[in-house]
Scaffold this motif. Structure first.
Motif, mmCIF file in Angstrom:
data_model
loop_
_atom_site.group_PDB
_atom_site.id
_atom_site.type_symbol
_atom_site.label_atom_id
_atom_site.label_comp_id
_atom_site.label_asym_id
_atom_site.label_seq_id
_atom_site.Cartn_x
_atom_site.Cartn_y
_atom_site.Cartn_z
ATOM 1 N N ASP A 199 0.821 -1.211 0.000
ATOM 2 C CA ASP A 199 0.000 0.000 0.000
ATOM 3 C C ASP A 199 0.856 1.263 0.000
ATOM 4 O OD1 ASP A 199 -2.257 -1.598 0.021
ATOM 5 O OD2 ASP A 199 -2.785 -1.157 2.113
ATOM 6 N N PHE A 200 1.900 1.278 0.825
ATOM 7 C CA PHE A 200 2.773 2.442 0.912
ATOM 8 C C PHE A 200 3.459 2.700 -0.426
ATOM 9 C CE2 PHE A 200 6.788 4.571 2.092
ATOM 10 C CZ PHE A 200 6.292 5.650 2.817
ATOM 11 N N VAL A 201 3.975 1.645 -1.042
ATOM 12 C CA VAL A 201 4.671 1.785 -2.328
ATOM 13 C C VAL A 201 3.706 2.292 -3.401
ATOM 14 C CG1 VAL A 201 5.866 0.523 -4.172
ATOM 15 C CG2 VAL A 201 6.472 0.115 -1.774
ATOM 16 N N LEU A 202 2.480 1.786 -3.422
ATOM 17 C CA LEU A 202 1.490 2.256 -4.395
ATOM 18 C C LEU A 202 1.153 3.726 -4.156
ATOM 19 C CD1 LEU A 202 -0.428 1.869 -6.744
ATOM 20 C CD2 LEU A 202 -2.083 0.869 -5.132
ATOM 21 N N ALA A 203 0.996 4.118 -2.894
ATOM 22 C CA ALA A 203 0.700 5.517 -2.580
ATOM 23 C C ALA A 203 1.823 6.434 -3.060
ATOM 24 C CB ALA A 203 0.489 5.682 -1.075
ATOM 25 N N VAL A 204 3.073 6.057 -2.774
ATOM 26 C CA VAL A 204 4.218 6.854 -3.226
ATOM 27 C C VAL A 204 4.249 6.908 -4.750
ATOM 28 C CG1 VAL A 204 6.750 6.974 -3.305
ATOM 29 C CG2 VAL A 204 5.578 6.484 -1.135
ATOM 30 N N HIS A 205 3.996 5.785 -5.396
ATOM 31 C CA HIS A 205 3.974 5.732 -6.858
ATOM 32 C C HIS A 205 2.938 6.708 -7.423
ATOM 33 C CE1 HIS A 205 4.293 4.074 -10.889
ATOM 34 N NE2 HIS A 205 2.982 3.992 -10.900
ATOM 35 N N GLU A 206 1.772 6.753 -6.827
ATOM 36 C CA GLU A 206 0.732 7.693 -7.279
ATOM 37 C C GLU A 206 1.216 9.137 -7.173
ATOM 38 O OE1 GLU A 206 -2.240 7.294 -8.744
ATOM 39 O OE2 GLU A 206 -1.940 5.126 -8.793
ATOM 40 N N LEU A 207 1.884 9.457 -6.081
ATOM 41 C CA LEU A 207 2.389 10.819 -5.900
ATOM 42 C C LEU A 207 3.520 11.135 -6.874
ATOM 43 C CD1 LEU A 207 2.309 10.962 -2.010
ATOM 44 C CD2 LEU A 207 0.650 11.949 -3.613
ATOM 45 N N VAL A 208 4.383 10.163 -7.122
ATOM 46 C CA VAL A 208 5.477 10.346 -8.085
ATOM 47 C C VAL A 208 4.915 10.584 -9.485
ATOM 48 C CG1 VAL A 208 7.360 9.129 -9.269
ATOM 49 C CG2 VAL A 208 7.252 9.132 -6.770
ATOM 50 N N THR A 209 3.928 9.800 -9.889
ATOM 51 C CA THR A 209 3.358 9.999 -11.231
ATOM 52 C C THR A 209 2.619 11.330 -11.326
ATOM 53 O OG1 THR A 209 1.377 8.686 -10.731
ATOM 54 C CG2 THR A 209 3.234 7.542 -11.772
ATOM 55 N N ASN A 210 2.078 11.823 -10.210
ATOM 56 C CA ASN A 210 1.460 13.151 -10.224
ATOM 57 C C ASN A 210 2.493 14.225 -10.531
ATOM 58 O OD1 ASN A 210 -1.150 12.338 -9.733
ATOM 59 N ND2 ASN A 210 -1.160 12.961 -7.587
ATOM 60 N N VAL A 211 3.707 14.068 -9.996
ATOM 61 C CA VAL A 211 4.777 15.027 -10.290
ATOM 62 C C VAL A 211 5.055 15.041 -11.788
ATOM 63 C CG1 VAL A 211 7.256 15.475 -10.033
ATOM 64 C CG2 VAL A 211 5.864 14.938 -8.028
ATOM 65 N N VAL A 212 5.153 13.858 -12.378
ATOM 66 C CA VAL A 212 5.461 13.753 -13.800
ATOM 67 C C VAL A 212 4.326 14.326 -14.654
ATOM 68 C CG1 VAL A 212 5.887 12.108 -15.674
ATOM 69 C CG2 VAL A 212 7.021 11.807 -13.468
ATOM 70 N N ARG A 213 3.094 14.022 -14.301
ATOM 71 C CA ARG A 213 1.940 14.439 -15.109
ATOM 72 C C ARG A 213 1.493 15.870 -14.866
ATOM 73 N NH1 ARG A 213 -1.407 8.951 -14.082
ATOM 74 N NH2 ARG A 213 -0.273 7.659 -15.573
ATOM 75 N N HIS A 214 1.521 16.311 -13.605
ATOM 76 C CA HIS A 214 0.907 17.595 -13.266
ATOM 77 C C HIS A 214 1.855 18.588 -12.597
ATOM 78 C CE1 HIS A 214 -2.775 15.394 -14.040
ATOM 79 N NE2 HIS A 214 -2.492 14.540 -13.077
ATOM 80 N N GLY A 215 3.028 18.142 -12.179
ATOM 81 C CA GLY A 215 3.903 18.996 -11.390
ATOM 82 C C GLY A 215 5.135 19.482 -12.106
ATOM 83 N N GLY A 216 5.064 19.580 -13.401
ATOM 84 C CA GLY A 216 6.205 20.089 -14.145
ATOM 85 C C GLY A 216 7.165 19.017 -14.630
ATOM 86 N N GLY A 217 6.865 17.754 -14.344
ATOM 87 C CA GLY A 217 7.661 16.659 -14.882
ATOM 88 C C GLY A 217 8.910 16.288 -14.114
ATOM 89 N N ARG A 218 9.230 17.067 -13.092
ATOM 90 C CA ARG A 218 10.467 16.818 -12.340
ATOM 91 C C ARG A 218 10.241 17.202 -10.882
ATOM 92 N NH1 ARG A 218 15.398 15.987 -14.187
ATOM 93 N NH2 ARG A 218 17.161 16.449 -12.866
ATOM 94 N N GLY A 219 10.837 16.418 -9.979
ATOM 95 C CA GLY A 219 10.683 16.720 -8.563
ATOM 96 C C GLY A 219 11.693 15.964 -7.732
ATOM 97 N N ALA A 220 11.418 15.897 -6.445
ATOM 98 C CA ALA A 220 12.323 15.235 -5.508
ATOM 99 C C ALA A 220 11.543 14.291 -4.602
ATOM 100 C CB ALA A 220 13.057 16.268 -4.658
ATOM 101 N N LEU A 221 12.179 13.188 -4.250
ATOM 102 C CA LEU A 221 11.607 12.191 -3.350
ATOM 103 C C LEU A 221 12.573 11.998 -2.197
ATOM 104 C CD1 LEU A 221 10.019 8.820 -4.259
ATOM 105 C CD2 LEU A 221 11.913 8.868 -2.655
ATOM 106 N N ARG A 222 12.055 12.017 -0.964
ATOM 107 C CA ARG A 222 12.858 11.778 0.229
ATOM 108 C C ARG A 222 12.117 10.795 1.122
ATOM 109 N NH1 ARG A 222 13.251 16.643 -1.458
ATOM 110 N NH2 ARG A 222 11.461 17.451 -0.357
#
Length: 150
Positions: free
Chosen positions: A56-79
């Protein structure tokens, strides 16, 4: 945000952002999505998250990561961090921001727009902070008391 979705408040019991031990820091790009999913899974597993909670945690993070790519300018940071029995992952971008965030299940007829809702449902907490300089989302998961790792 847990039960206080949209209010920007902290989830009870969650560690402050930046606290604890760093487990993973990476740049988010479209090309890195799959690699990041595997890296988050390995690091979370190594920290002691297991079973359905890990998935569940990995899927949640994956959803947020793909949001960065699709809606957040295509680039971001993960910590990814561990603070005691709390695992947290912070995902940030420099996109246009979200404005007033209301995390709710979209209507069945609406295509997409379920990522934030899924992230909230699949984790112990979701916090979202956004402005005209970007958005930061943070999900948390509790590691069971008997778990191995860090």
């Amino acid at each position: 945000m847990g039960s206080g979705a949209g209010d920007g408040g902290a989830t009870p019991g969650a560690s402050p952002a930046g606290a604890g031990v760093a487990l993973l820091a990476a740049t988010i790009t479209a090309e890195a999505v799959t690699r990041l999913r595997h890296a988050v899974a390995a690091a979370a597993r190594g920290a002691g998250l297991t079973g359905v909670a890990l998935e569940d945690f990995v899927l949640a993070v994956h959803e947020l990561v793909t949001n960065v790519v699709r809606h957040g300018g295509g680039r971001g940071a993960l910590r990814l961090r561990r603070d005691g029995d709390v695992l947290s992952c912070e995902i940030s971008d420099n996109g246009p921001g979200l404005g007033d965030v209301r995390v709710a299940l979209p209507a069945p007829t609406e295509v997409g727009h379920r990522g934030l809702w899924l992230a909230q449902q699949l984790t112990d907490g979701l916090e979202i902070h956004g402005d005209d300089r970007g958005t930061t989302a943070r999900v948390t998961a509790r590691i069971s008391a008997g778990a191995a790792g860090g």
